[in-house]
Design a protein around this motif. Sequence first.
Motif, PDB file in Angstrom:
ATOM      1  N   ASP A  71       0.813  -1.218   0.000  1.00 11.35           N
ATOM      2  CA  ASP A  71       0.000   0.000   0.000  1.00 11.35           C
ATOM      3  C   ASP A  71       0.845   1.265   0.000  1.00 11.35           C
ATOM      4  O   ASP A  71       0.317   2.358  -0.179  1.00 11.35           O
ATOM      5  CB  ASP A  71      -0.902   0.030   1.234  1.00 11.35           C
ATOM      6  N   GLU A  72       2.148   1.145   0.199  1.00 12.84           N
ATOM      7  CA  GLU A  72       3.021   2.319   0.287  1.00 12.84           C
ATOM      8  C   GLU A  72       3.023   3.059  -1.045  1.00 12.84           C
ATOM      9  O   GLU A  72       3.242   2.471  -2.101  1.00 12.84           O
ATOM     10  CB  GLU A  72       4.432   1.865   0.638  1.00 12.84           C
ATOM     11  N   PRO A  73       2.781   4.380  -1.035  1.00 12.11           N
ATOM     12  CA  PRO A  73       2.716   5.104  -2.313  1.00 12.11           C
ATOM     13  C   PRO A  73       4.103   5.410  -2.883  1.00 12.11           C
ATOM     14  O   PRO A  73       5.048   5.690  -2.160  1.00 12.11           O
ATOM     15  CB  PRO A  73       1.989   6.399  -1.946  1.00 12.11           C
ATOM     16  N   ILE A  74       4.194   5.323  -4.198  1.00 11.13           N
ATOM     17  CA  ILE A  74       5.387   5.714  -4.934  1.00 11.13           C
ATOM     18  C   ILE A  74       5.019   7.009  -5.665  1.00 11.13           C
ATOM     19  O   ILE A  74       4.050   7.055  -6.420  1.00 11.13           O
ATOM     20  CB  ILE A  74       5.796   4.631  -5.957  1.00 11.13           C
ATOM     21  N   TYR A  75       5.810   8.064  -5.431  1.00 15.71           N
ATOM     22  CA  TYR A  75       5.499   9.370  -5.980  1.00 15.71           C
ATOM     23  C   TYR A  75       6.347   9.676  -7.213  1.00 15.71           C
ATOM     24  O   TYR A  75       7.485   9.247  -7.312  1.00 15.71           O
ATOM     25  CB  TYR A  75       5.755  10.461  -4.937  1.00 15.71           C
ATOM     26  N   ARG A  76       5.776  10.448  -8.115  1.00 13.72           N
ATOM     27  CA  ARG A  76       6.502  11.030  -9.232  1.00 13.72           C
ATOM     28  C   ARG A  76       5.839  12.360  -9.548  1.00 13.72           C
ATOM     29  O   ARG A  76       4.701  12.609  -9.148  1.00 13.72           O
ATOM     30  CB  ARG A  76       6.520  10.120 -10.454  1.00 13.72           C
ATOM     31  N   HIS A  77       6.524  13.216 -10.263  1.00 10.91           N
ATOM     32  CA  HIS A  77       5.979  14.525 -10.594  1.00 10.91           C
ATOM     33  C   HIS A  77       6.090  14.748 -12.089  1.00 10.91           C
ATOM     34  O   HIS A  77       7.103  14.420 -12.703  1.00 10.91           O
ATOM     35  CB  HIS A  77       6.738  15.626  -9.836  1.00 10.91           C
ATOM     36  N   THR A  78       5.056  15.315 -12.678  1.00 17.77           N
ATOM     37  CA  THR A  78       5.020  15.536 -14.123  1.00 17.77           C
ATOM     38  C   THR A  78       5.749  16.804 -14.545  1.00 17.77           C
ATOM     39  O   THR A  78       5.829  17.084 -15.724  1.00 17.77           O
ATOM     40  CB  THR A  78       3.566  15.631 -14.613  1.00 17.77           C
ATOM     41  N   LEU A  79       6.252  17.577 -13.576  1.00 17.22           N
ATOM     42  CA  LEU A  79       6.924  18.856 -13.775  1.00 17.22           C
ATOM     43  C   LEU A  79       5.968  19.962 -14.219  1.00 17.22           C
ATOM     44  O   LEU A  79       6.390  21.003 -14.701  1.00 17.22           O
ATOM     45  CB  LEU A  79       8.102  18.730 -14.756  1.00 17.22           C
ATOM     46  N   TYR A  80       4.673  19.738 -14.071  1.00 17.92           N
ATOM     47  CA  TYR A  80       3.666  20.760 -14.255  1.00 17.92           C
ATOM     48  C   TYR A  80       3.088  21.119 -12.886  1.00 17.92           C
ATOM     49  O   TYR A  80       3.119  20.295 -11.970  1.00 17.92           O
ATOM     50  CB  TYR A  80       2.535  20.261 -15.168  1.00 17.92           C
ATOM     51  N   PRO A  81       2.565  22.330 -12.727  1.00 17.51           N
ATOM     52  CA  PRO A  81       1.978  22.699 -11.432  1.00 17.51           C
ATOM     53  C   PRO A  81       0.867  21.729 -11.026  1.00 17.51           C
ATOM     54  O   PRO A  81      -0.012  21.403 -11.832  1.00 17.51           O
ATOM     55  CB  PRO A  81       1.424  24.102 -11.673  1.00 17.51           C
ATOM     56  N   GLY A  82       0.925  21.239  -9.813  1.00 22.31           N
ATOM     57  CA  GLY A  82      -0.074  20.290  -9.321  1.00 22.31           C
ATOM     58  C   GLY A  82       0.071  18.914  -9.923  1.00 22.31           C
ATOM     59  O   GLY A  82      -0.881  18.130  -9.915  1.00 22.31           O
ATOM     60  N   GLY A  83       1.234  18.584 -10.435  1.00 23.48           N
ATOM     61  CA  GLY A  83       1.424  17.334 -11.162  1.00 23.48           C
ATOM     62  C   GLY A  83       1.993  16.190 -10.339  1.00 23.48           C
ATOM     63  O   GLY A  83       2.653  15.323 -10.896  1.00 23.48           O
ATOM     64  N   LEU A  84       1.749  16.185  -9.033  1.00 23.24           N
ATOM     65  CA  LEU A  84       2.244  15.089  -8.193  1.00 23.24           C
ATOM     66  C   LEU A  84       1.346  13.879  -8.370  1.00 23.24           C
ATOM     67  O   LEU A  84       0.135  13.939  -8.139  1.00 23.24           O
ATOM     68  CB  LEU A  84       2.276  15.515  -6.731  1.00 23.24           C
ATOM     69  N   LYS A  85       1.916  12.775  -8.803  1.00 28.14           N
ATOM     70  CA  LYS A  85       1.161  11.536  -9.021  1.00 28.14           C
ATOM     71  C   LYS A  85       1.664  10.481  -8.046  1.00 28.14           C
ATOM     72  O   LYS A  85       2.834  10.490  -7.663  1.00 28.14           O
ATOM     73  CB  LYS A  85       1.369  11.016 -10.448  1.00 28.14           C
ATOM     74  N   GLN A  86       0.780   9.564  -7.688  1.00 29.29           N
ATOM     75  CA  GLN A  86       1.191   8.470  -6.813  1.00 29.29           C
ATOM     76  C   GLN A  86       0.523   7.180  -7.261  1.00 29.29           C
ATOM     77  O   GLN A  86      -0.560   7.198  -7.827  1.00 29.29           O
ATOM     78  CB  GLN A  86       0.858   8.766  -5.354  1.00 29.29           C
ATOM     79  N   VAL A  87       1.211   6.081  -6.998  1.00 31.77           N
ATOM     80  CA  VAL A  87       0.703   4.760  -7.315  1.00 31.77           C
ATOM     81  C   VAL A  87       1.161   3.828  -6.189  1.00 31.77           C
ATOM     82  O   VAL A  87       2.278   3.979  -5.685  1.00 31.77           O
ATOM     83  CB  VAL A  87       1.209   4.294  -8.714  1.00 31.77           C
ATOM     84  N   PRO A  88       0.318   2.896  -5.750  1.00 33.90           N
ATOM     85  CA  PRO A  88       0.760   1.955  -4.710  1.00 33.90           C
ATOM     86  C   PRO A  88       1.896   1.070  -5.219  1.00 33.90           C
ATOM     87  O   PRO A  88       1.966   0.720  -6.397  1.00 33.90           O
ATOM     88  CB  PRO A  88      -0.490   1.114  -4.421  1.00 33.90           C
ATOM     89  N   ARG A  89       2.806   0.723  -4.321  1.00 33.80           N
ATOM     90  CA  ARG A  89       3.984  -0.066  -4.691  1.00 33.80           C
ATOM     91  C   ARG A  89       3.601  -1.409  -5.319  1.00 33.80           C
ATOM     92  O   ARG A  89       4.211  -1.853  -6.278  1.00 33.80           O
ATOM     93  CB  ARG A  89       4.862  -0.295  -3.460  1.00 33.80           C
ATOM     94  N   ALA A  90       2.563  -2.065  -4.794  1.00 32.70           N
ATOM     95  CA  ALA A  90       2.145  -3.365  -5.339  1.00 32.70           C
ATOM     96  C   ALA A  90       1.617  -3.219  -6.765  1.00 32.70           C
ATOM     97  O   ALA A  90       1.863  -4.075  -7.618  1.00 32.70           O
ATOM     98  CB  ALA A  90       1.083  -3.992  -4.438  1.00 32.70           C
ATOM     99  N   GLU A  91       0.915  -2.120  -7.033  1.00 33.74           N
ATOM    100  CA  GLU A  91       0.401  -1.895  -8.387  1.00 33.74           C
ATOM    101  C   GLU A  91       1.533  -1.616  -9.367  1.00 33.74           C
ATOM    102  O   GLU A  91       1.522  -2.082 -10.506  1.00 33.74           O
ATOM    103  CB  GLU A  91      -0.577  -0.724  -8.367  1.00 33.74           C
ATOM    104  N   LEU A  92       2.541  -0.863  -8.928  1.00 31.47           N
ATOM    105  CA  LEU A  92       3.698  -0.603  -9.781  1.00 31.47           C
ATOM    106  C   LEU A  92       4.458  -1.904 -10.068  1.00 31.47           C
ATOM    107  O   LEU A  92       4.895  -2.135 -11.194  1.00 31.47           O
ATOM    108  CB  LEU A  92       4.633   0.407  -9.119  1.00 31.47           C
ATOM    109  N   LEU A  93       4.598  -2.754  -9.056  1.00 35.22           N
ATOM    110  CA  LEU A  93       5.279  -4.035  -9.243  1.00 35.22           C
ATOM    111  C   LEU A  93       4.499  -4.932 -10.196  1.00 35.22           C
ATOM    112  O   LEU A  93       5.087  -5.697 -10.958  1.00 35.22           O
ATOM    113  CB  LEU A  93       5.490  -4.731  -7.898  1.00 35.22           C
TER     114      LEU A  93
END
Length: 146
Positions: A71-93
């Motif tokens: 359930d731990e979130p993995i963060y990334r940013h799109t480099l646009y304002p308000g562009g913080l995205k997250q996905v659960p670690r299990a879903e990314l795996l």
Amino acid sequence: MKTYAVKADEIQRDWIVLDATGVPMGRLAAKAAAILRGKTKAIFSPHMDCGDHVIIINAERTILTGNNKGDEPIYRHTLYPGGLKQVPRAELLEKRPDYAVLRTVKGMLPHNRLGAQMLTKLRVYAGENHPHEAQIKGAAKAKAEG
């Protein structure tokens, strides 16, 4: 006794295959990072890239341990304002297992140009097949246990 200083032309690089089947992702990444840095060699020098090439196969079969690791979130940013995205670690795996393992190993390497140079020697594949059979000599395949 004088301190031995390794020179760039003395470094011999091998190719090591790590099988991630049933291995916790953190243990796999720690072993891969130690090999990439060269800590498994007697000539280890912290200011030089003296590690080996690492191929990780079966990244989709690695496991997450702990109650909330999936359930731990993995963060990334799109480099646009308000562009913080997250996905659960299990879903990314599940969706991108090669990227999830690569990201974990990258976090265990030095965060500078030397670490970026070490990361270029890492190849991660979701399945068993990889195009580096010609580089591997003998039985260089290892299970990524502690």
